[in-house]
Design a protein around this motif. Sequence first.
Motif, short mmCIF file in Angstrom:
data_model
loop_
_atom_site.label_atom_id
_atom_site.label_comp_id
_atom_site.label_asym_id
_atom_site.label_seq_id
_atom_site.Cartn_x
_atom_site.Cartn_y
_atom_site.Cartn_z
N LEU A 30 0.86 -1.18 0.00
CA LEU A 30 0.00 0.00 0.00
C LEU A 30 0.89 1.23 0.00
CD1 LEU A 30 -2.71 1.56 0.43
CD2 LEU A 30 -2.34 1.28 2.89
N VAL A 31 0.61 2.15 -0.91
CA VAL A 31 1.35 3.42 -0.94
C VAL A 31 0.39 4.53 -0.53
CG1 VAL A 31 2.89 4.88 -2.27
CG2 VAL A 31 2.60 2.49 -2.93
N LEU A 32 0.79 5.32 0.45
CA LEU A 32 -0.06 6.41 0.93
C LEU A 32 0.59 7.73 0.58
CD1 LEU A 32 -0.91 4.88 4.42
CD2 LEU A 32 -2.51 5.26 2.53
N ASP A 33 -0.17 8.58 -0.09
CA ASP A 33 0.39 9.84 -0.54
C ASP A 33 -0.36 11.01 0.08
OD1 ASP A 33 1.02 11.45 -3.73
OD2 ASP A 33 2.36 11.12 -2.03
N LEU A 164 4.20 9.17 -13.28
CA LEU A 164 2.94 8.58 -13.72
C LEU A 164 3.12 7.10 -14.06
CD1 LEU A 164 -0.02 9.12 -14.46
CD2 LEU A 164 0.75 9.59 -16.79
N ALA A 165 4.21 6.80 -14.77
CA ALA A 165 4.48 5.41 -15.15
C ALA A 165 4.65 4.53 -13.92
CB ALA A 165 5.72 5.33 -16.04
N LEU A 171 -0.21 0.06 -9.67
CA LEU A 171 -1.61 -0.34 -9.70
C LEU A 171 -1.82 -1.57 -10.56
CD1 LEU A 171 -3.29 3.18 -10.01
CD2 LEU A 171 -3.18 1.72 -7.98
N ARG A 172 -1.16 -1.60 -11.72
CA ARG A 172 -1.35 -2.73 -12.63
C ARG A 172 -0.86 -4.03 -12.02
NH1 ARG A 172 -0.41 -1.51 -18.98
NH2 ARG A 172 -1.99 0.11 -19.21
N ARG A 173 0.12 -3.92 -11.12
CA ARG A 173 0.68 -5.12 -10.50
C ARG A 173 -0.02 -5.48 -9.20
NH1 ARG A 173 4.11 -9.39 -11.11
NH2 ARG A 173 5.26 -9.15 -13.06
N GLY A 174 -1.16 -4.84 -8.95
CA GLY A 174 -1.93 -5.23 -7.76
C GLY A 174 -1.58 -4.46 -6.50
N GLY A 175 -0.73 -3.44 -6.61
CA GLY A 175 -0.47 -2.61 -5.45
C GLY A 175 -1.61 -1.63 -5.26
#
Lengths: 371, 103
Positions: A30-33, A164-165, A171-175
């Motif tokens: 999980l990344v929290l910004d 952005l990448a 996200l694409r890898r399920g994070g």
Amino acid sequence: MDKYSTIVVGAGIVGAAVAFGLVRKTSRVLVLDGNDIDYRASRANFGLISQQGKGLGMPAYQQLTRQSVGRWSDFNRQLSALSGIDPHFEQAGGLSFCLDETEFRKRDFVAQQLCKQSGGSPDFEMLDRADLVRLLPDTPLGPDVYGACLGLREGHVNPMRLLLALQQAILRRGGELRSGDAVNTIRPVRHGFVVETARDRFGADSVLIAAGIGTTALAAQVELDIPLTPQRGQILVTERLKRVLPLPASGLRQTREGSITIGFTEEDVGQDLGTTVEAAVVMSRRATRILPMLRHANLVRQWAGLRVLTPDGYPIYAQSQRYRGAFALACHSGITLAAFHAGELASAINAGDLPNTLAPFHPRRFYVQKN
Amino acid sequence: MFRRIDPEINYNQVTVYIDGHGVAAEPGEPLAAVLLRLDCPIARKTPISAKPRAPYCMMGICFECMMVIDGVLSRACVTAVQQGMQVERQCGARDIEAWKHKK
């Protein structure tokens, strides 16, 4: 309460790069910004992948930089494929222009010292004006350009597209990635940590703090002392121009779209994000000495950002002594080091310990050694 | 695209030349407003994809209305028309070297 293997605090270039490395190895990340109005250093990055002038007197940093620069191409390939976004990466060399003999001699001296320090790695080449004109036949260099130092393995990338990448790939890898959800507290508990934002609470086995200037306050909660100060950098951006500068230079580069960005300031002004006419003058003066045709170019943007500065300018990588699952990191060259962050560093964090090779980057180096 | 809502009133007219064609305008009004009254309100084509663009924010911050006005690339929305003004639409990224030689 949702539980994760790792929570990364901060989704800027540094946090997102490590998280990108982690999602390829570990199940739940999980990344929290924070918020749009926070002091986001990633927007003040110039986009250079550079080695020049780095690590004289700190061989570990020179080595780290060399390593990351060497891995950037593979990193870009993996990232582009996974995210579907092209970060506009180019690695054909980078320049530092010298506008008189004194500048040239200084750069030459530093380049030679760095070469010696690394045991003879041929990373740099000094070019006199004739060499430069041969290298850049279609670039209208000003008469003041005496020569340049060429970093043979340097390059550049679009910092915003890179970010952005990275976020898209996570996200694409399920994070998971949550914006506008700044972390307030990190509490060590029996089997890990509880991380609290204004809205929510999450559990994790390990926590990585990469929150820019905000790292100091959060790291203190897991007994990590990370001293950081903000450094203001201002950037000027021109209208889109036909290509005149095929290689990036220190403080001057032309983007893929044609805009020329100019960034030369390093200011100690606290948390002041204002732009100044004085800086615009200083930056314009140097830029137009290098490329006089810029005198006729329209400026369309000037902005400022606060970059992250450690006491000696070198990165900090730290693991909490008492809470082994807590890590904190901070650096100035988040883009140059992105390949390392996404690669070896993410692996180490996934395995649970920072390697001994990163010992020189521990913040204890700032204090008198007691024993 | 747009038309005046007060066509009966006779203002002092000036003529500006947009890509060589004379267009009537009211002295002091923004060039972008004049452009928007034409059948073709396009100000330029973008440097990367050559897509047409017209004035947008009308307050000087979006840079969509950049045109070559009396030889200088400027924003049409913050430029007041004057008699005899020469305006050209810009196509593609600016080539400063070529422009210098033309001068």
